[in-house]
Scaffold this motif. Sequence first.
Motif, mmCIF file in Angstrom:
data_model
loop_
_atom_site.group_PDB
_atom_site.id
_atom_site.type_symbol
_atom_site.label_atom_id
_atom_site.label_comp_id
_atom_site.label_asym_id
_atom_site.label_seq_id
_atom_site.Cartn_x
_atom_site.Cartn_y
_atom_site.Cartn_z
ATOM 1 N N GLN A 155 0.830 -1.207 0.000
ATOM 2 C CA GLN A 155 0.000 0.000 0.000
ATOM 3 C C GLN A 155 0.867 1.261 0.000
ATOM 4 O O GLN A 155 0.563 2.236 -0.684
ATOM 5 N N SER A 163 -0.680 6.232 -6.534
ATOM 6 C CA SER A 163 -1.849 5.387 -6.677
ATOM 7 C C SER A 163 -2.255 4.883 -5.294
ATOM 8 O O SER A 163 -1.670 5.278 -4.282
ATOM 9 N N ILE A 165 -4.198 1.222 -3.158
ATOM 10 C CA ILE A 165 -4.679 -0.151 -3.256
ATOM 11 C C ILE A 165 -5.205 -0.579 -1.895
ATOM 12 O O ILE A 165 -4.616 -0.229 -0.855
ATOM 13 N N SER A 166 -6.311 -1.288 -1.869
ATOM 14 C CA SER A 166 -6.882 -1.745 -0.606
ATOM 15 C C SER A 166 -6.034 -2.887 -0.042
ATOM 16 O O SER A 166 -5.272 -3.532 -0.769
ATOM 17 N N GLU A 168 -7.078 -5.728 0.893
ATOM 18 C CA GLU A 168 -7.542 -6.971 0.271
ATOM 19 C C GLU A 168 -6.882 -7.195 -1.080
ATOM 20 O O GLU A 168 -6.405 -8.297 -1.392
ATOM 21 N N ASN A 169 -6.814 -6.129 -1.891
ATOM 22 C CA ASN A 169 -6.185 -6.260 -3.197
ATOM 23 C C ASN A 169 -4.665 -6.312 -3.096
ATOM 24 O O ASN A 169 -4.005 -6.880 -3.977
ATOM 25 N N GLY A 199 -7.513 6.871 -10.341
ATOM 26 C CA GLY A 199 -8.118 5.586 -10.021
ATOM 27 C C GLY A 199 -7.305 4.769 -9.037
ATOM 28 O O GLY A 199 -6.290 5.220 -8.502
ATOM 29 N N GLU A 200 -7.750 3.546 -8.843
ATOM 30 C CA GLU A 200 -7.185 2.673 -7.816
ATOM 31 C C GLU A 200 -6.770 1.343 -8.447
ATOM 32 O O GLU A 200 -7.327 0.912 -9.451
ATOM 33 N N THR A 202 -7.227 -2.058 -8.639
ATOM 34 C CA THR A 202 -8.314 -2.951 -8.260
ATOM 35 C C THR A 202 -7.991 -4.386 -8.670
ATOM 36 O O THR A 202 -6.969 -4.658 -9.308
ATOM 37 N N LYS A 203 -8.881 -5.286 -8.328
ATOM 38 C CA LYS A 203 -8.733 -6.686 -8.717
ATOM 39 C C LYS A 203 -8.667 -6.808 -10.237
ATOM 40 O O LYS A 203 -7.847 -7.572 -10.774
ATOM 41 N N GLU A 204 -9.503 -6.036 -10.930
ATOM 42 C CA GLU A 204 -9.538 -6.085 -12.385
ATOM 43 C C GLU A 204 -8.216 -5.600 -12.992
ATOM 44 O O GLU A 204 -7.723 -6.178 -13.966
#
Length: 338
Positions: A155, A163, A165-166, A168-169, A199-200, A202-204
């Motif tokens: 993170q 950027s 990131i959570s 979890e990700n 943006g972040e 993400t999983k995607e």
Amino acid sequence: MANATWKNITAGVIEPVYLLLGIEQHIFDTTIERLKKAIPILDETSIVYFDLEETPIEIVLEEADTLPFLEDRKLIIARNASFLTAQDKGREKVVHNLEVFESWLANPSPTATVVFLAPYEKLDARKRITKLMQKQATVIEAKRLQGKDLTTWVQHEAKLNDSKISSENAMLLVEVAGDSLLSLATEIEKMATYLAGEGEITKEVIEMHVARTPEMDVFRLTDSYITGKVSDSVSIYHDLLRNGEEPIMLTSLISGQIRLMIHVQSLRSKGYQQQQIAKTLKVHPFRVKLLMENKKIPNETRLLKILDNLATIDYKLKSTSGKRERVLELFFMRGIRN
């Protein structure tokens, strides 16, 4: 310890001697890059590299005590400080005059910064020179990060790349890319560049940009199989085949995963904690954590039966001349009930 020292370096507080200890190369590289930026060096000739497995320590000290040309300070990188470890004397390529080194450490050169790199799990704490180095030098431990420390680092690294990131990700990224800080930093930089500060992660985004290692895909494949996800198992298996993986090798890797599950269950039943299990089995704690948190893993009896089935498949694969891919595919299609 690394973050505090890095802040000092960035602020211009440069120590004469550093000792970098551990196996995480990214921390070594980051420390050296920060020193290069912080020390006003005009010419690359003022950065000198030595390999202490090839060069006596006296040569390094002589270089440190030689005034830099047209510079206020020079930077010296001394790799492979194996004399700090418990290596056998018969295996040493060079002999170091450690008495001279001990005297120098008490009064290091004011015009040089010397960085000793010790890329080892641990040093020999019984040695006089090791004790003196840890006392006189600024020590940075380059150890592999684990658990929450690792996801927190991910993170923080994302933040440094404009950027976010959570947690979890961040854990997903570690699962996909592995726990090497160098690899993670490379992947984070790549995704942050793609996002261009907007943006972040993400999983995607992770699934789009981070290539899974064969080992992680086998982990996913085994997890899908033991949790009864037949279609997922077959799909991952076909992906691995398209990437050139061989059924015999995959059978061996899957068997290794099943054995790991059995060992983790056994040690856990004896009261071992996550870190103890990882140390005993000599695997990364993150892998142990994933297995311990998976409530769908069958009991030991069922896992042993799966292992026996895989042994039969291994024999068939090595003794057949037909389409080997089909042998392992049928194993996945039958599911965990077979």
